[in-house]
Design a protein around this motif. Structure first.
Motif, short mmCIF file in Angstrom:
data_model
loop_
_atom_site.label_atom_id
_atom_site.label_comp_id
_atom_site.label_asym_id
_atom_site.label_seq_id
_atom_site.Cartn_x
_atom_site.Cartn_y
_atom_site.Cartn_z
N SER A 5 -35.66 45.77 -118.11
CA SER A 5 -34.55 46.56 -117.57
C SER A 5 -34.08 45.98 -116.25
N ASP A 6 -34.68 44.86 -115.83
CA ASP A 6 -34.33 44.23 -114.55
C ASP A 6 -33.32 43.11 -114.69
N ALA A 7 -32.90 42.81 -115.90
CA ALA A 7 -31.98 41.69 -116.11
C ALA A 7 -30.55 42.11 -115.81
N ARG A 8 -29.81 41.22 -115.13
CA ARG A 8 -28.40 41.45 -114.83
C ARG A 8 -27.62 40.23 -115.30
N ILE A 9 -26.44 40.46 -115.89
CA ILE A 9 -25.63 39.34 -116.38
C ILE A 9 -24.18 39.50 -115.96
#
Ligand SMILES: [Zn+2]
Ligand SMILES: [Zn+2]
Length: 81
Positions: A20-24
């Motif tokens: 849930s820590d991924a950002r794109i």
């Protein structure tokens, strides 16, 4: 379909497809929440676009449509402020 890249382009930390820590950004430049908040100010350093939370792919779909294993990493990490 998203590639779901396996790491943060900035600090190279692992970002598994269920993280849930991924950002794109819209080009799928991929960063961790930490770098986005502390270093990037919510803006992609490559294209200037906004960085948003990456949706997670359900496990049964991951089996059929696996996440990318190709690590993308900027040598030297993200731009210093
Ligand atoms: Zn990072
Ligand atoms: Zn970008």
């Amino acid at each position: 379909m998203l590639q779901l890249r396996p790491n943060c382009e900035c600090c190279n930390i692992d970002l598994p497809p269920d993280s849930s820590d991924a950002r794109i950004c819209s080009f799928e430049c991929t960063f961790c929440a930490d770098c986005v908040a502390k270093c990037l100010g919510g803006v992609c350093p490559n294209c200037g676009g906004e960085l948003v939370a990456r949706p997670r792919r359900p496990a049964d779909k991951l089996a059929k449509y696996p996440a990318s294993t190709e690590r993308v990493y900027k040598t030297g990490g993200c731009a210093t402020r």
